[in-house]
Design a protein around this motif. Structure first.
Motif, PDB file in Angstrom:
ATOM      1  N   ASP A  75      10.647  15.019  -4.825  1.00 42.05           N
ATOM      2  CA  ASP A  75      11.237  14.440  -6.032  1.00 42.05           C
ATOM      3  C   ASP A  75      12.476  13.603  -5.757  1.00 42.05           C
ATOM      4  OD1 ASP A  75      12.746  16.653  -5.255  1.00 42.05           O
ATOM      5  OD2 ASP A  75      13.440  17.037  -7.293  1.00 42.05           O
ATOM      6  N   ILE A  76      13.052  13.715  -4.564  1.00 39.77           N
ATOM      7  CA  ILE A  76      14.257  12.948  -4.260  1.00 39.77           C
ATOM      8  C   ILE A  76      14.294  12.608  -2.779  1.00 39.77           C
ATOM      9  CG2 ILE A  76      15.708  15.009  -3.939  1.00 39.77           C
ATOM     10  CD1 ILE A  76      16.897  11.774  -5.612  1.00 39.77           C
ATOM     11  N   PHE A  77      14.356  11.324  -2.480  1.00 37.02           N
ATOM     12  CA  PHE A  77      14.570  10.902  -1.093  1.00 37.02           C
ATOM     13  C   PHE A  77      16.054  11.014  -0.780  1.00 37.02           C
ATOM     14  CE2 PHE A  77      15.647   7.473   1.929  1.00 37.02           C
ATOM     15  CZ  PHE A  77      14.936   7.936   3.034  1.00 37.02           C
TER      16      PHE A  77
ATOM     17  N   PRO B 227      16.810   3.308  18.979  1.00 36.62           N
ATOM     18  CA  PRO B 227      16.077   2.411  19.881  1.00 36.62           C
ATOM     19  C   PRO B 227      14.590   2.268  19.595  1.00 36.62           C
ATOM     20  CG  PRO B 227      16.680   4.447  20.992  1.00 36.62           C
ATOM     21  CD  PRO B 227      17.391   4.456  19.686  1.00 36.62           C
ATOM     22  N   VAL B 228      14.040   3.179  18.799  1.00 29.19           N
ATOM     23  CA  VAL B 228      12.638   3.050  18.396  1.00 29.19           C
ATOM     24  C   VAL B 228      12.585   2.842  16.886  1.00 29.19           C
ATOM     25  CG1 VAL B 228      11.781   4.428  20.321  1.00 29.19           C
ATOM     26  CG2 VAL B 228      12.329   5.553  18.145  1.00 29.19           C
ATOM     27  N   PRO B 229      11.524   2.256  16.353  1.00 30.20           N
ATOM     28  CA  PRO B 229      11.446   1.975  14.927  1.00 30.20           C
ATOM     29  C   PRO B 229      11.506   3.242  14.071  1.00 30.20           C
ATOM     30  CG  PRO B 229       9.791   0.724  16.122  1.00 30.20           C
ATOM     31  CD  PRO B 229      10.369   1.701  17.091  1.00 30.20           C
ATOM     32  N   VAL B 230      12.160   3.105  12.910  1.00 29.38           N
ATOM     33  CA  VAL B 230      12.261   4.195  11.938  1.00 29.38           C
ATOM     34  C   VAL B 230      11.500   3.780  10.684  1.00 29.38           C
ATOM     35  CG1 VAL B 230      13.809   5.657  10.589  1.00 29.38           C
ATOM     36  CG2 VAL B 230      14.524   4.837  12.855  1.00 29.38           C
ATOM     37  N   VAL B 231      10.569   4.631  10.261  1.00 31.02           N
ATOM     38  CA  VAL B 231       9.780   4.387   9.061  1.00 31.02           C
ATOM     39  C   VAL B 231      10.291   5.309   7.958  1.00 31.02           C
ATOM     40  CG1 VAL B 231       7.470   4.398   8.030  1.00 31.02           C
ATOM     41  CG2 VAL B 231       7.764   3.766  10.446  1.00 31.02           C
ATOM     42  N   ALA B 232      10.708   4.735   6.836  1.00 31.89           N
ATOM     43  CA  ALA B 232      11.186   5.542   5.707  1.00 31.89           C
ATOM     44  C   ALA B 232      10.012   5.973   4.841  1.00 31.89           C
ATOM     45  CB  ALA B 232      12.174   4.754   4.865  1.00 31.89           C
ATOM     46  N   ALA B 233       9.889   7.277   4.599  1.00 31.14           N
ATOM     47  CA  ALA B 233       8.913   7.813   3.658  1.00 31.14           C
ATOM     48  C   ALA B 233       9.693   8.213   2.410  1.00 31.14           C
ATOM     49  CB  ALA B 233       8.180   9.006   4.255  1.00 31.14           C
ATOM     50  N   ALA B 234      10.017   7.209   1.567  1.00 35.39           N
ATOM     51  CA  ALA B 234      10.861   7.443   0.385  1.00 35.39           C
ATOM     52  C   ALA B 234       9.974   7.843  -0.784  1.00 35.39           C
ATOM     53  CB  ALA B 234      11.680   6.203   0.067  1.00 35.39           C
ATOM     54  N   ARG B 235       9.454   9.061  -0.712  1.00 41.05           N
ATOM     55  CA  ARG B 235       8.529   9.548  -1.732  1.00 41.05           C
ATOM     56  C   ARG B 235       9.225   9.811  -3.063  1.00 41.05           C
ATOM     57  NH1 ARG B 235       5.116  15.192  -1.258  1.00 41.05           N
ATOM     58  NH2 ARG B 235       3.788  14.907  -3.099  1.00 41.05           N
ATOM     59  N   GLY B 236      10.427  10.378  -3.004  1.00 38.05           N
ATOM     60  CA  GLY B 236      11.177  10.661  -4.216  1.00 38.05           C
ATOM     61  C   GLY B 236      12.145   9.534  -4.548  1.00 38.05           C
ATOM     62  N   HIS B 237      12.943   9.733  -5.603  1.00 33.84           N
ATOM     63  CA  HIS B 237      13.897   8.720  -6.034  1.00 33.84           C
ATOM     64  C   HIS B 237      14.876   8.390  -4.898  1.00 33.84           C
ATOM     65  CE1 HIS B 237      12.259   9.658  -9.887  1.00 33.84           C
ATOM     66  NE2 HIS B 237      12.918  10.807 -10.036  1.00 33.84           N
TER      67      HIS B 237
ATOM     68  N   SER C 190       8.116   6.864  -8.311  1.00 34.59           N
ATOM     69  CA  SER C 190       9.535   7.216  -8.176  1.00 34.59           C
ATOM     70  C   SER C 190      10.415   6.024  -8.536  1.00 34.59           C
ATOM     71  CB  SER C 190       9.828   7.703  -6.756  1.00 34.59           C
ATOM     72  OG  SER C 190       9.223   8.950  -6.526  1.00 34.59           O
ATOM     73  N   ARG C 191      11.700   6.309  -8.730  1.00 38.67           N
ATOM     74  CA  ARG C 191      12.645   5.290  -9.167  1.00 38.67           C
ATOM     75  C   ARG C 191      13.574   4.886  -8.026  1.00 38.67           C
ATOM     76  NH1 ARG C 191      13.104   4.532 -14.665  1.00 38.67           N
ATOM     77  NH2 ARG C 191      11.974   5.987 -15.994  1.00 38.67           N
ATOM     78  N   TYR C 192      13.894   3.589  -8.001  1.00 42.39           N
ATOM     79  CA  TYR C 192      14.740   3.027  -6.954  1.00 42.39           C
ATOM     80  C   TYR C 192      15.772   2.120  -7.613  1.00 42.39           C
ATOM     81  CZ  TYR C 192      10.753   4.833  -4.481  1.00 42.39           C
ATOM     82  OH  TYR C 192       9.772   5.686  -4.040  1.00 42.39           O
ATOM     83  N   ALA C 193      17.027   2.262  -7.197  1.00 44.73           N
ATOM     84  CA  ALA C 193      18.090   1.528  -7.880  1.00 44.73           C
ATOM     85  C   ALA C 193      19.208   1.136  -6.925  1.00 44.73           C
ATOM     86  CB  ALA C 193      18.671   2.372  -9.020  1.00 44.73           C
ATOM     87  N   ALA C 194      19.747  -0.052  -7.161  1.00 49.18           N
ATOM     88  CA  ALA C 194      20.971  -0.511  -6.496  1.00 49.18           C
ATOM     89  C   ALA C 194      22.010  -0.660  -7.602  1.00 49.18           C
ATOM     90  CB  ALA C 194      20.716  -1.834  -5.782  1.00 49.18           C
ATOM     91  N   ASN C 195      22.456   0.474  -8.112  1.00 45.89           N
ATOM     92  CA  ASN C 195      23.205   0.504  -9.371  1.00 45.89           C
ATOM     93  C   ASN C 195      24.720   0.503  -9.193  1.00 45.89           C
ATOM     94  OD1 ASN C 195      22.861   2.984  -8.194  1.00 45.89           O
ATOM     95  ND2 ASN C 195      22.714   4.124 -10.100  1.00 45.89           N
TER      96      ASN C 195
ATOM     97  N   SER D 174      17.172   1.314 -12.697  1.00 45.00           N
ATOM     98  CA  SER D 174      16.167   1.801 -11.757  1.00 45.00           C
ATOM     99  C   SER D 174      14.820   1.147 -12.041  1.00 45.00           C
ATOM    100  CB  SER D 174      16.047   3.322 -11.840  1.00 45.00           C
ATOM    101  OG  SER D 174      15.568   3.720 -13.105  1.00 45.00           O
ATOM    102  N   TYR D 175      14.059   0.954 -10.992  1.00 43.08           N
ATOM    103  CA  TYR D 175      12.726   0.366 -11.064  1.00 43.08           C
ATOM    104  C   TYR D 175      11.755   1.343 -10.418  1.00 43.08           C
ATOM    105  CZ  TYR D 175      15.102  -4.173 -11.789  1.00 43.08           C
ATOM    106  OH  TYR D 175      15.889  -5.205 -12.254  1.00 43.08           O
ATOM    107  N   ARG D 176      10.625   1.576 -11.046  1.00 42.10           N
ATOM    108  CA  ARG D 176       9.598   2.388 -10.405  1.00 42.10           C
ATOM    109  C   ARG D 176       8.965   1.596  -9.267  1.00 42.10           C
ATOM    110  NH1 ARG D 176       8.908   7.158 -12.828  1.00 42.10           N
ATOM    111  NH2 ARG D 176       9.409   7.347 -15.046  1.00 42.10           N
ATOM    112  N   GLY D 177       8.489   2.323  -8.268  1.00 42.10           N
ATOM    113  CA  GLY D 177       7.879   1.660  -7.133  1.00 42.10           C
ATOM    114  C   GLY D 177       6.710   0.778  -7.529  1.00 42.10           C
ATOM    115  N   GLY D 178       5.917   1.226  -8.514  1.00 37.53           N
ATOM    116  CA  GLY D 178       4.792   0.428  -8.972  1.00 37.53           C
ATOM    117  C   GLY D 178       5.236  -0.905  -9.542  1.00 37.53           C
ATOM    118  N   GLU D 179       6.376  -0.907 -10.247  1.00 35.72           N
ATOM    119  CA  GLU D 179       6.908  -2.155 -10.788  1.00 35.72           C
ATOM    120  C   GLU D 179       7.360  -3.074  -9.665  1.00 35.72           C
ATOM    121  OE1 GLU D 179      10.375  -3.830 -13.809  1.00 35.72           O
ATOM    122  OE2 GLU D 179      10.156  -1.660 -13.504  1.00 35.72           O
TER     123      GLU D 179
END
Length: 262
Positions: free
Chosen positions: A59-61, A92-102, A123-128, A162-167
């Motif tokens: 529920d929260i990244f 030094p190696v790539p990092v993949v974010a699994a931001a499942r939650g907000h 989930s919701r994502y914001a630069a608020n 906040s914006y949902r990932g689908g949006e």
């Protein structure tokens, strides 16, 4: 003793680091930041690891900074936070974010500073930052337009909502968006695909891309700092930080609707 960060597993060639502080909503506390940095260094030191997945809770990244952190000193708000984000950039190696939650405020920046980002459609994502009365910092003015697209990234910075990932996906965001239950699996698949290459080749490509990304982010950060310091120190920003933080606490107790965090 419980820790804020758990390294779930290292199944070569992928290491998984999970933010796991439900009580603190994976906020960017001193303890959490220190443990993430240590976990990244540990993963990078293993020659069998060729990619890292950085995950959170369902529920929260990451809910970003606390009110105390936002009201803190320059060193707390900027120097320490940039050191933390730099650990992700400099891995030094790539990092993949699994931001499942907000992922909100600094938490959203964390997800976007990873080399590859997977968001959840619901989930919701914001630069608020402006919502709290201060201008963005930590390279946000470069990062969002660069990762999401100029128009969408700029809108997110101005709107503060906040914006949902689908949006975001429908608006053409330049990140991968998966169904909520598939985010972690999709991130693992991407990491495994990356890790098919030899470690030396992966490191060399990461170094090339890191140099470009860091230079642009640091240029933006230098331009952001004076305006950020001028605005976050205002009486209005301090009032908003305290007030909105109080609303969030009430929302978590079920007394008010969902409110964006930073």
């Amino acid at each position: 003793m419980n820790t804020a960060v758990v390294v779930d597993d290292v199944v070569a060639p992928v290491a998984t680091i999970r933010l796991a502080d439900p009580a603190g909503r994976n906020r960017l506390s001193v303890e959490l930041r220190a443990e993430v940095i240590a976990a990244l260094r540990k993963a990078a030191a293993d020659p069998a690891v060729r990619a890292v997945v950085l995950a959170g809770l369902p529920d929260i990244f990451c809910a970003g900074a606390s009110a105390e952190q936002m009201l803190g000193t320059h060193d707390q708000r900027i120097v320490a936070m940039w050191e933390f984000l730099s650990a992700v950039i400099d891995c030094p190696v790539p990092v993949v974010a699994a931001a499942r939650g907000h992922a909100l405020g600094g938490g959203f920046l964390l997800a976007l500073y990873c080399d590859v980002t997977v968001l959840s459609e619901r989930s919701r994502y914001a630069a608020n930052f402006l919502t709290f009365g201060f201008t963005p910092v930590l390279g946000a003015t470069h990062l969002l337009p660069a990762k999401l697209g100029q128009a969408l990234g700029t809108e997110m910075l101005y709107a503060g909502q906040s914006y949902r990932g689908g949006e975001l996906a429908a608006r053409g965001a330049g990140v991968r968006v998966a169904t909520h239950d598939e985010v972690d699996a999709e991130a693992q698949r991407l990491a495994l695909r990356i890790a098919q290459a030899p470690r030396e080749a992966v490191e060399l490509l990461k170094a090339q891309l890191r140099e470009q990304a860091r230079a642009a982010a640091e240029t933006a950060l230098a331009r952001e700092i004076p305006d950020h310091e001028a605005t976050i120190g205002s009486a209005e920003a301090r009032r908003r930080i305290r007030g909105l933080h109080g609303e969030r606490l009430a929302a978590r107790s079920g007394r008010t609707r969902f409110t964006d965090e930073s």
